[in-house]
Design an enzyme around this catalytic site. Structure first.
Site, short mmCIF file in Angstrom:
data_model
loop_
_atom_site.label_atom_id
_atom_site.label_comp_id
_atom_site.label_asym_id
_atom_site.label_seq_id
_atom_site.Cartn_x
_atom_site.Cartn_y
_atom_site.Cartn_z
N GLY A 139 0.79 -1.22 0.00
CA GLY A 139 0.00 0.00 0.00
C GLY A 139 0.82 1.27 0.00
N HIS A 175 -1.18 7.47 11.45
CA HIS A 175 -1.50 6.92 12.77
C HIS A 175 -1.35 8.03 13.80
CE1 HIS A 175 -1.47 2.94 11.08
NE2 HIS A 175 -0.18 2.99 10.78
N LEU A 195 -4.10 -3.67 11.06
CA LEU A 195 -5.20 -2.75 10.77
C LEU A 195 -5.17 -1.58 11.73
CD1 LEU A 195 -8.06 -2.84 12.75
CD2 LEU A 195 -7.73 -5.23 12.20
N CYS A 251 -3.94 6.20 1.49
CA CYS A 251 -3.79 4.95 0.74
C CYS A 251 -3.63 5.19 -0.76
CB CYS A 251 -4.96 4.01 1.01
SG CYS A 251 -5.15 3.64 2.77
#
Length: 213
Positions: A77, A82, A160, A177
């Site tokens: 990806g 985060h 995830l 993404c």
């Protein structure tokens, strides 16, 4: 002889707020040491603000990193974000004893998040060709959970991230993404206000059902 029962009971680790680079290094070390006898581990944590760029990551998808560090990593990806208020679940899974492959694994992870969100009355869905979990909002489709894995030594790491109650502004500084204009949302914006630990335990229940059932 391998004790198969040990491979179906994952070791759960709650790591709280953890530095990204240190956690990444620990995942890779665990992967390199995986043997037939290694049991699965599932790590639940949060990270301080960080952008992570996958193997195929293109610089143009980072629009304005500013003071947020960018870490190049080895999952699939493009770039994602985060930060505190986002639940990160790393899946260190031994694939040697599984009857399904990586494509099915991704689907099972997505289903676990979909099942979790259904508990909160949130209808979630998949998008063809775009791993992760999405919801329909008044402004269109928005991403609520990202999935990215690395498979090496017949085992997985990374996993995830689920947006629970966080500052979403950094997502505007990237093409999430790799998709320009892809909106991000979170559980709190959809009426689900629960503590991180509670959400984590509920998600674990669904992961265990979908990955080991």
């Amino acid at each position: 002889m391998v004790d198969k029962s040990s491979l179906t009971v994952p070791l759960i680790k709650h790591l709280s707020l953890a530095d990204y680079q240190q956690t990444f290094d620990a995942m890779r070390a665990h992967n390199r040491a995986t043997t037939n006898e290694t049991a699965d581990e599932i790590w639940l944590l949060e990270h301080p603000p960080v952008f992570t760029q996958g193997l195929a990551g293109k610089a143009e998808h980072i629009l304005d990193a500013g003071d947020v560090p960018v870490v190049k990593i080895d999952r699939g990806g493009q770039v994602t974000y985060h930060g505190p208020g986002q639940l990160v679940v790393y899946l260190l899974l031994n694939m040697r004893r599984r009857s399904y492959g990586v494509k099915s694994l991704v689907s099972r992870i997505e289903q676990s998040v979909i099942d979790l969100l259904a508990e909160y009355g949130i209808a979630a869905l998949r998008q063809p060709g775009m791993p992760g979990v999405y919801v329909e909002t008044s402004a269109g489709i928005a991403k609520i959970a990202a999935i990215g894995l690395r498979v090496a030594n017949r085992a997985t790491y990374h996993g995830l991230s689920l947006n629970i109650d966080m500052d979403l502004a950094p997502f505007l500084r990237i093409n999430p993404c790799g998709y320009a204009g892809l909106a991000a949302t979170q559980m709190s914006a959809l009426g689900a206000r629960d503590k991180m630990a509670v959400v984590g335990e509920k998600l674990l229940k669904h992961l265990k059902a979908n990955l080991y059932g």
